[in-house]
Design a protein around this motif. Structure first.
Motif, mmCIF file in Angstrom:
data_model
loop_
_atom_site.group_PDB
_atom_site.id
_atom_site.type_symbol
_atom_site.label_atom_id
_atom_site.label_comp_id
_atom_site.label_asym_id
_atom_site.label_seq_id
_atom_site.Cartn_x
_atom_site.Cartn_y
_atom_site.Cartn_z
ATOM 1 N N ILE A 194 -8.648 26.817 108.328
ATOM 2 C CA ILE A 194 -9.744 27.776 108.393
ATOM 3 C C ILE A 194 -11.091 27.057 108.361
ATOM 4 O O ILE A 194 -12.039 27.438 109.060
ATOM 5 C CB ILE A 194 -9.651 28.789 107.233
ATOM 6 N N ASN A 197 -11.792 25.558 111.715
ATOM 7 C CA ASN A 197 -12.046 26.643 112.660
ATOM 8 C C ASN A 197 -13.355 27.379 112.380
ATOM 9 O O ASN A 197 -13.789 28.194 113.179
ATOM 10 C CB ASN A 197 -10.871 27.632 112.614
ATOM 11 N N ILE A 239 -9.808 34.163 111.830
ATOM 12 C CA ILE A 239 -9.826 32.980 112.679
ATOM 13 C C ILE A 239 -10.691 33.233 113.904
ATOM 14 O O ILE A 239 -10.560 34.269 114.565
ATOM 15 C CB ILE A 239 -8.395 32.626 113.123
#
Length: 257
Positions: A194, A197, A239
């Protein structure tokens, strides 16, 4: 007890699994439950397609769900096909190396294994994921109605003071309640993914909630205290869609992102 969704027009995976689990808990305790469907047609179609109506045996016209979603599921044991489906949904949003896909599957399997081994939940866990094309994000939620992180971790880490501390400890690599066994890689790997991202991750358990927001110029870890404690644990991921970059492990031997 009445669950009134008459005016509901939009539900995230978090809302879907929380509502589904709460209704299931009420039914298991033989409480009288009534459900009022959304008046909005598209919302009704969505709930049918995501598996909510079928889950509770509500008669409705089936609406085909898009491949970029994962239907509402309740698991009593590890379902490797489901983790494959979740990673496929992630792949819909970003381009990943084979190594990263494999590492994500292992991390997701460990998160769900922890539910079955340590949460004390008689109902297993609830899983749901959705892709949002306009917002260019994917949301995944995993929830159990067990004893919560604080109760379970305190058995081994007696210095814990509250649920928020338990959450922060749970995302550290190597933290596990398994005696004499390796573990503790699921949440730590997911958090790192995470972070790379620039997405978001939140964990809610007991009266504590922690939110990791890696978007923007500064990384933020936000602490919240819940007025109404939740006995189990909810993990919610957001995401970002990014089809221009390639996500991979540092090298083929690494176990982290």
């Amino acid at each position: 007890m009445i669950f009134d969704l008459t005016n509901t027009r939009f539900m995230t995976p978090f809302g879907i699994v929380l509502l589904a689990g709460t209704i299931a808990e009420c039914l298991s305790q033989e409480k009288k439950v009534r459900y009022r469907r959304p008046s909005n047609r598209r919302t009704r179609q969505f709930l049918s397609g995501i598996g909510f109506n079928k889950f509770f045996q509500l008669a409705d016209v089936e609406h085909k769900i898009e491949s970029s979603h994962v239907q509402l599921r309740r698991l009593d044991s590890i379902d490797y096909l489901l983790t494959d489906q979740i990673v496929d949904v992630f792949s819909y949003a970003i381009t990943m190396s084979d190594g990263l896909q494999g590492s994500l599957k292992l991390a997701l399997n460990e998160i769900m294994t922890n539910v079955f081994d340590h949460s004390g939940s008689a109902k297993g866990c609830y899983v749901c994921a959705q892709a949002y094309e306009k917002e260019e994000i994917i949301r995944l939620c995993v929830a159990d109605f067990g004893v919560g992180l604080f109760t379970r971790l305190k058995e081994k880490y007696s210095n814990l003071k509250n649920s928020y501390e338990a959450i922060k400890l749970a995302v550290r690599e190597g933290i596990t309640t398994r005696s004499g066994q390796e573990g503790g890689y699921g949440l730590s790997h997911i958090r790192r993914f995470i972070e790379v991202n620039a997405g978001k991750m939140s964990i809610l358990t007991g009266d504590g909630k922690a939110v990791w927001n890696y978007g923007g110029l500064k990384t933020k870890l936000r602490k919240q205290t819940m007025h109404l404690p939740f006995s189990g644990t909810i993990i919610n991921l957001e995401i970002n869609v990014d089809r221009e970059s390639v996500y991979f492990l540092i090298n083929s031997e690494d176990e982290i992102f």
